[in-house]
Design an enzyme around this catalytic site. Structure first.
Site, PDB file in Angstrom:
ATOM      1  N   LYS A 100      17.510   9.152   1.095  1.00  0.00           N
ATOM      2  CA  LYS A 100      16.578   8.910   2.206  1.00  0.00           C
ATOM      3  C   LYS A 100      17.224   8.154   3.361  1.00  0.00           C
ATOM      4  O   LYS A 100      16.914   8.395   4.534  1.00  0.00           O
ATOM      5  CB  LYS A 100      15.339   8.172   1.703  1.00  0.00           C
ATOM      6  CG  LYS A 100      15.599   6.785   1.136  1.00  0.00           C
ATOM      7  CD  LYS A 100      14.381   6.183   0.466  1.00  0.00           C
ATOM      8  CE  LYS A 100      14.145   6.782  -0.886  1.00  0.00           C
ATOM      9  NZ  LYS A 100      15.130   6.427  -1.923  1.00  0.00           N
ATOM     10  N   VAL A 127      11.865  12.123   0.070  1.00  0.00           N
ATOM     11  CA  VAL A 127      10.541  11.531   0.271  1.00  0.00           C
ATOM     12  C   VAL A 127       9.658  11.919  -0.913  1.00  0.00           C
ATOM     13  O   VAL A 127       9.465  13.102  -1.185  1.00  0.00           O
ATOM     14  CB  VAL A 127       9.875  12.023   1.569  1.00  0.00           C
ATOM     15  CG1 VAL A 127       8.468  11.439   1.710  1.00  0.00           C
ATOM     16  CG2 VAL A 127      10.723  11.655   2.780  1.00  0.00           C
ATOM     17  N   GLY A 182      11.468  -2.588 -15.022  1.00  0.00           N
ATOM     18  CA  GLY A 182      12.456  -1.701 -14.421  1.00  0.00           C
ATOM     19  C   GLY A 182      11.979  -0.993 -13.170  1.00  0.00           C
ATOM     20  O   GLY A 182      12.672  -0.116 -12.651  1.00  0.00           O
ATOM     21  N   GLU A 185      14.286  -3.652  -8.524  1.00  0.00           N
ATOM     22  CA  GLU A 185      15.669  -4.062  -8.722  1.00  0.00           C
ATOM     23  C   GLU A 185      15.756  -5.586  -8.779  1.00  0.00           C
ATOM     24  O   GLU A 185      14.821  -6.297  -8.404  1.00  0.00           O
ATOM     25  CB  GLU A 185      16.527  -3.552  -7.562  1.00  0.00           C
ATOM     26  CG  GLU A 185      16.526  -2.050  -7.379  1.00  0.00           C
ATOM     27  CD  GLU A 185      17.313  -1.329  -8.447  1.00  0.00           C
ATOM     28  OE1 GLU A 185      18.108  -1.990  -9.157  1.00  0.00           O
ATOM     29  OE2 GLU A 185      17.129  -0.103  -8.579  1.00  0.00           O
ATOM     30  N   ASP A 196      12.560   0.766   2.329  1.00  0.00           N
ATOM     31  CA  ASP A 196      12.500   2.074   1.674  1.00  0.00           C
ATOM     32  C   ASP A 196      11.383   2.929   2.284  1.00  0.00           C
ATOM     33  O   ASP A 196      11.588   4.099   2.621  1.00  0.00           O
ATOM     34  CB  ASP A 196      12.264   1.881   0.176  1.00  0.00           C
ATOM     35  CG  ASP A 196      12.117   3.198  -0.571  1.00  0.00           C
ATOM     36  OD1 ASP A 196      13.131   3.856  -0.817  1.00  0.00           O
ATOM     37  OD2 ASP A 196      10.971   3.554  -0.908  1.00  0.00           O
ATOM     38  N   LYS A 200      11.390   6.623   4.671  1.00  0.00           N
ATOM     39  CA  LYS A 200      10.590   7.797   4.321  1.00  0.00           C
ATOM     40  C   LYS A 200       9.651   8.206   5.448  1.00  0.00           C
ATOM     41  O   LYS A 200       9.485   9.393   5.722  1.00  0.00           O
ATOM     42  CB  LYS A 200       9.807   7.506   3.038  1.00  0.00           C
ATOM     43  CG  LYS A 200      10.700   7.363   1.813  1.00  0.00           C
ATOM     44  CD  LYS A 200       9.916   6.924   0.587  1.00  0.00           C
ATOM     45  CE  LYS A 200      10.830   6.757  -0.611  1.00  0.00           C
ATOM     46  NZ  LYS A 200      10.117   6.238  -1.805  1.00  0.00           N
ATOM     47  N   GLY A 298      11.926   8.430 -10.233  1.00  0.00           N
ATOM     48  CA  GLY A 298      12.177   8.775 -11.626  1.00  0.00           C
ATOM     49  C   GLY A 298      13.270   9.820 -11.733  1.00  0.00           C
ATOM     50  O   GLY A 298      13.421  10.679 -10.864  1.00  0.00           O
TER      51      GLY A 298
END
Length: 398
Positions: A100, A127, A182, A185, A196, A200, A298
Site C-alpha cells: 500500500k 486495500v 498479534g 505490532e 496505514d 489506503k 491476514g
C-alpha cells in the site's frame, strides 16, 4: 506461465502456498497452462521450507529471465521495492503488489511505466487485504460517477476501539491486548496514528476520482487521543467512534481527503463493523451506497487477492488493462480546516459560555455536545473562545 515472488514474508509465503495448492483449479478454470512459481527473491534463506529450492538472492536473475512474465512484490516499503518494480515493468513484465505504501506514493508513476511498456500493474490486495474492492470499483461500478468513498480501513485500530466501546477498556489496555493477540505490532505507530489508513484512502481516492492523491496531502490523525469519556458520551448519543478514512468529490471538482476518528450513528452500515474487520463504503450517483466488508488483512486472505491479480495479468498477458489515473494537481485536495461537518465537542467550559459562542448545539451531557455544520477551522476557533476543548471529533453522515 512462470511467476516470481519478491519478498517471502507473511504475504509472499501465502502467495506461494495458494499458487501450489490451487494449481489445478487455476489451470482448469483460469489460466490454461497454469501458473508456475519459478523464483522467490529474499535476502534470507529458508532451510527446510517446501520452496527452499526456489529462493534466490539476486534480483537480476528475475529481471533477466524472459520466461518470467509476472512478478509479485510483497517486500513492503518504497525502497528497494520501487526500483525493482519499475525495472520489471520496463523489462516487459507485469507486476502485482500488496504494498500500500508503494501504490500510495508511487502509483501514478508505476501505472505510467506499465502503460508505456504495454504490461499491467495491479494492486487489489493493497486495500482491504482479501476484500474485493478495487476491481469492483473500476469495473462493476464503472457506470457510476463516484461521489464519496469512506471506510474502516485498519483492523488493528478497529479492534482497539471495539474493546473500548464494548468493554470500557482504556486505550493503552486495548492496545496491549491487540499486541498480545498479534493484531498490533510492537511499534504500532503506522496503525494507531492512522498512517496505514491514510495510504489506503489515497489509493481509493485516486481510483475513484481519477487523480493521484499523495499521503502528504491527506489530513491524518490517529486514535491515541480517544478517551473512555468520549466513548461513553458518544454511546449515550447513539453512536460509535471509528477511525475513518474518507474522500469526497465537491461540486467545484476538488476533493476532501482525511483520516481521523469519526462518529457514526447507530444503524449505519459502518457502525456495526467491529473487531478486526474492515469495511469500505462507496457512494455512486446511480447505485447509491455499496459496502464491501471482510477481514482486511491476514496471510491467506491477502494472498487470495494477490493471486487473483496474477490470474488477471495472465489473462491479459498481451494486452494492458484500462487502469490508471492522472497525476496530482496543486490545490486539488481541500485543506482539512475548510471541510464542513457537524462535530462532537467535549469541554470543561460552562454551559452559558458554550451557548454564547456556539449558539445552537445538541447537548449529550453537561460538558459534551454536537455542533451544527461548520468548518473544522470554525469549530476549533469557537472551542478556543469558549475556554478550550478536551476532544473534537467529526460526525459523519453515513
Amino acid at each position: 506461465m512462470k511467476v516470481a515472488i519478491m519478498g517471502y514474508g507473511v504475504v509472499g509465503s501465502g502467495v506461494a502456498a495458494v499458487l501450489k495448492q490451487n494449481f489445478a483449479h487455476i489451470k482448469k478454470n483460469s489460466v490454461s497452462d497454469g501458473l508456475e512459481l519459478k523464483y522467490i527473491l529474499d535476502l534470507r534463506t529458508f532451510p527446510g521450507d517446501e520452496f527452499e529450492s526456489l529462493v534466490i538472492n539476486d534480483f537480476n536473475t528475475i529481471l533477466e529471465d524472459e520466461e518470467v512474465k509476472i512478478v509479485v512484490e510483497t517486500m513492503g516499503g518504497v525502497n528497494p521495492a520501487y526500483k525493482f518494480v519499475s525495472s520489471c515493468l520496463e523489462a516487459g513484465k507485469s507486476v502485482v503488489t500488496s504494498n500500500k505504501e508503494l501504490v500510495a506514493t508511487k502509483g501514478f508513476e508505476l501505472l505510467e511505466t506499465a502503460k508505456r511498456n504495454n504490461v499491467n500493474f495491479l494492486f487489489e490486495a493493497s486495500v482491504g487485504g482479501g476484500i474485493p474492492v478495487l476491481r469492483p470499483i473500476s469495473q462493476c461500478l464503472a457506470s457510476n460517477e463516484i461521489k464519496e468513498v469512506a471506510g474502516i480501513l485498519n483492523g488493528t485500530t478497529n479492534f482497539i476501539l471495539t474493546k473500548m466501546i464494548e468493554e470500557g477498556a482504556a486505550f493503552e489496555e486495548a492496545l496491549k491486548t491487540a499486541q498480545q493477540l498479534g493484531y498490533a505490532e510492537k511499534d504500532p505507530t503506522a496503525d494507531v496514528e492512522g498512517l496505514d489508513a491514510c495510504r489506503k484512502i489515497c489509493i481509493l481516492a485516486s481510483l475513484c476520482f481519477n487523480k493521484h492523491v499523495y499521503p502528504d496531502s491527506v489530513y491524518t490523525k490517529g486514535i491515541r487521543g480517544i478517551t473512555e469519556e468520549d466513548v461513553e458520551n458518544v454511546k449515550k448519543w447513539g453512536g460509535v467512534i471509528k477511525l475513518i478514512g474518507s474522500s469526497k468529490k465537491l461540486d467545484d471538482g476538488r476533493i476532501t481527503a482525511w483520516v481521523s476518528p469519526a462518529i457514526i450513528k447507530n444503524g449505519s452500515q459502518l457502525a456495526s463493523v467491529s473487531d478486526v474487520f474492515n469495511a469500505v463504503l462507496v457512494r455512486g450517483n446511480a447505485v447509491g451506497d455499496v459496502v464491501f466488508y471482510g477481514r482486511g488483512a491476514g496471510k491467506l486472505p491477502t494472498a487470495s487477492a494477490v493471486v487473483a491479480d496474477i490470474i488477471d495479468c495472465a489473462q491479459h498477458i498481451k494486452e494492458r488493462k484500462a487502469l490508471g489515473w492522472e497525476d496530482a494537481s496543486e490545490g486539488y485536495v481541500v485543506p482539512f480546516e475548510e471541510t464542513v461537518s457537524r462535530f462532537y465537542v467535549c469541554t470543561d467550559s460552562d454551559k452559558a459560555k458554550v451557548d454564547t459562542v456556539f449558539g445552537v448545539v445538541e447537548y449529550i451531557s453537561a460538558n459534551a455536545f454536537i455542533t451544527e455544520e461548520m468548518t473544522y477551522a470554525q469549530v476549533c476557533k469557537k472551542a478556543e473562545l469558549s475556554g478550550g476543548a478536551k476532544s473534537i471529533i467529526r460526525v459523519t453522515d453515513y
